[in-house]
Design a protein around this motif. Structure first.
Motif, short mmCIF file in Angstrom:
data_model
loop_
_atom_site.label_atom_id
_atom_site.label_comp_id
_atom_site.label_asym_id
_atom_site.label_seq_id
_atom_site.Cartn_x
_atom_site.Cartn_y
_atom_site.Cartn_z
N ILE A 19 0.84 -1.20 0.00
CA ILE A 19 0.00 0.00 0.00
C ILE A 19 0.87 1.25 0.00
N ILE A 20 1.91 1.24 0.82
CA ILE A 20 2.85 2.37 0.84
C ILE A 20 3.50 2.55 -0.53
N GLU A 21 3.91 1.45 -1.13
CA GLU A 21 4.53 1.53 -2.45
C GLU A 21 3.56 2.08 -3.49
N ALA A 22 2.30 1.65 -3.44
CA ALA A 22 1.30 2.13 -4.39
C ALA A 22 1.01 3.61 -4.20
N ILE A 23 1.01 4.09 -2.96
CA ILE A 23 0.83 5.52 -2.71
C ILE A 23 2.00 6.31 -3.28
N ASP A 32 -2.32 13.86 -5.70
CA ASP A 32 -2.15 14.65 -4.48
C ASP A 32 -2.47 13.76 -3.27
N ILE A 33 -1.56 12.83 -2.99
CA ILE A 33 -1.78 11.87 -1.92
C ILE A 33 -0.46 11.61 -1.21
N ILE A 354 -6.57 -0.51 -4.22
CA ILE A 354 -6.93 0.24 -3.02
C ILE A 354 -6.64 1.73 -3.21
N VAL A 355 -5.46 2.05 -3.68
CA VAL A 355 -5.08 3.46 -3.84
C VAL A 355 -5.94 4.13 -4.91
N ASN A 356 -6.24 3.44 -5.99
CA ASN A 356 -7.14 4.00 -7.00
C ASN A 356 -8.50 4.33 -6.40
N HIS A 357 -9.04 3.41 -5.58
CA HIS A 357 -10.33 3.67 -4.95
C HIS A 357 -10.26 4.86 -3.99
N LEU A 358 -9.17 4.96 -3.23
CA LEU A 358 -9.02 6.09 -2.32
C LEU A 358 -9.00 7.41 -3.08
N CYS A 359 -8.28 7.42 -4.20
CA CYS A 359 -8.23 8.64 -5.02
C CYS A 359 -9.61 9.00 -5.55
N GLU A 360 -10.38 7.99 -5.93
CA GLU A 360 -11.74 8.25 -6.42
C GLU A 360 -12.66 8.74 -5.30
N ILE A 361 -12.58 8.09 -4.14
CA ILE A 361 -13.45 8.45 -3.02
C ILE A 361 -13.21 9.88 -2.58
N PHE A 362 -11.95 10.27 -2.48
CA PHE A 362 -11.60 11.60 -1.98
C PHE A 362 -11.34 12.60 -3.11
N GLN A 363 -11.66 12.17 -4.33
CA GLN A 363 -11.56 13.05 -5.50
C GLN A 363 -10.17 13.68 -5.60
N VAL A 364 -9.16 12.81 -5.44
CA VAL A 364 -7.78 13.26 -5.54
C VAL A 364 -7.43 13.52 -6.99
#
Length: 373
Positions: A19-23, A32-33, A354-364
């Motif tokens: 997860i850290i690597e993907a971020i 912007d993450i 996971i990181v793609n979903h986080l970016c979508e959820i928080f509109q990054v």
């Protein structure tokens, strides 16, 4: 967007590494993450913690809460008090917890008390056994989680049945398998390999740490007795949990064919697993790794929170009766173990999803989305 990533115990570290690597990859591509890595200190022994950071390439934590030791209640309280101070000083947009250890539950509660949303990686898994501390951690964490990243359809169904809405459930796969597939070429042969005359597929690996198996003198002695009495048995390498070693000494249990060794690093342990004939365990995570490796696995428990390792994979749930282990060993030695398959999305790309979903959820905003193969 800033994500506070929580890790505290050995099972967490292989789950957060990808997860850290993907971020980091997403950030390099313009997203912007960012993240803060919080080590709660739940496991503070080097073999239980430090080696994982070094071998898996995990950056040094931004802070270590040093909340190890004590009873479960004392440890939970210490983590919550110290994590609250961390969050107040460095307020994130999201707290991401993984797995089902005490740190998972304690940090989820603390975040929600400060009105910070929580994402749970490995949300929804259930054993149905409330005597397991991990099951209580899962139930409490999932009752206050905002976003669930799941490993299987079984987990998805558990969440739906508990009333979680579909838009909060994200079926992404298994980050432990991301780490396993990446690290396989780096596995390290333990130094004792030659000392014990080990050869590929000519030994077994065993891990035991559940209170139901190791805190009961009769149960622990019964398990060891089955293994010591096996006439056709292979050497059994037993990387021994500190509490288990203490109980073996306290109960006066003698080991002969069972070879006790100190806890191993991730790369050493999985080298042994990969080359073993089979695994005996009461762990959950190991059943996932053996399923992907196609390795026979015998689980000494009455229930499992990872049923896909049994229905699809190479794991068999033997229950608490040591005689079932004796019968399983007969099947293993006769070559009659079942063939398994790899569960859906256990493909090494879970963290990217996971990181793609986080970016979508928080509109990054991002110049280029993380690639998911």
């Amino acid at each position: 967007m800033i994500v506070s990533i929580v890790a505290g115990a050995r099972p967490n570290f292989m789950k957060i590494a990808p997860i850290i690597e993907a971020i980091q990859v997403a950030k390099e591509r313009g997203a912007d993450i960012g993240y803060r890595l919080i080590h709660t200190g739940q496991h503070y022994d080097k073999k239980m913690s430090g080696d994982f950071f070094e071998q898996l390439g995990i950056p040094l934590p931004d802070t270590n809460l040093e909340a190890g030791g004590g009873t479960q209640a004392e440890q939970t309280a210490a983590i919550m008090v110290r994590f609250e101070k961390e969050l107040i000083a460095h307020m994130p947009d999201l707290v991401l917890v993984v797995g089902d250890v005490t740190s998972t539950m304690a940090c989820a509660i603390t975040a929600q008390k400060l009105c910070i949303p929580v994402a749970h990686v490995e949300g929804g898994i259930r054993s149905g056994d409330w005597t397991m501390p991990e099951e209580i951690n899962r139930l409490v964490t999932d009752s206050i989680t905002n976003y669930f990243f799941t490993t299987s359809e079984h987990a998805n169904a558990n969440l739906r049945n508990s009333g979680v809405s579909e838009d909060k459930i994200f079926f992404v796969g298994n980050t432990m398998i991301d780490t396993l597939l990446k690290q396989t070429p780096k596995f390290i042969k333990p130094q004792f390999w030659d000392h014990y005359g080990l050869a590929e597929k000519e030994y077994l690996i065993m891990t035991l740490h559940r209170p139901s198996n190791v805190d009961d003198a009769v149960q622990l002695q019964s398990i060891i007795s089955v293994l010591e009495a096996e006439e056709n048995s292979l050497p059994i390498i037993f990387p021994i949990h500190p509490r288990t070693r203490s109980n073996i000494e306290k109960f006066g249990i003698k080991l002969d064919k069972v070879i006790a060794v100190d806890p191993l690093s991730y790369l050493e342990f999985n080298y042994l697993v990969m080359h073993a004939k089979g695994v005996i365990t009461d762990s959950g995570g190991i059943t996932e790794e053996t399923t992907v490796m196609g390795l026979p696995c015998m689980t000494l428990r009455n229930s499992t929170e990872r049923p896909e390792t049994c229905t699809l994979g190479t794991n068999e749930l033997l229950g608490s009766d040591p005689q079932m282990l004796e019968q399983a060993l007969v099947r293993l030695y006769s070559g009659n173990w079942k063939k398994g398959s790899i569960p859906p999305l256990w493909d090494g790309h879970t963290a990217e999803r996971i990181v793609n979903h986080l970016c979508e959820i928080f509109q990054v905003k991002s110049e280029e989305a993380v690639s998911v193969l």
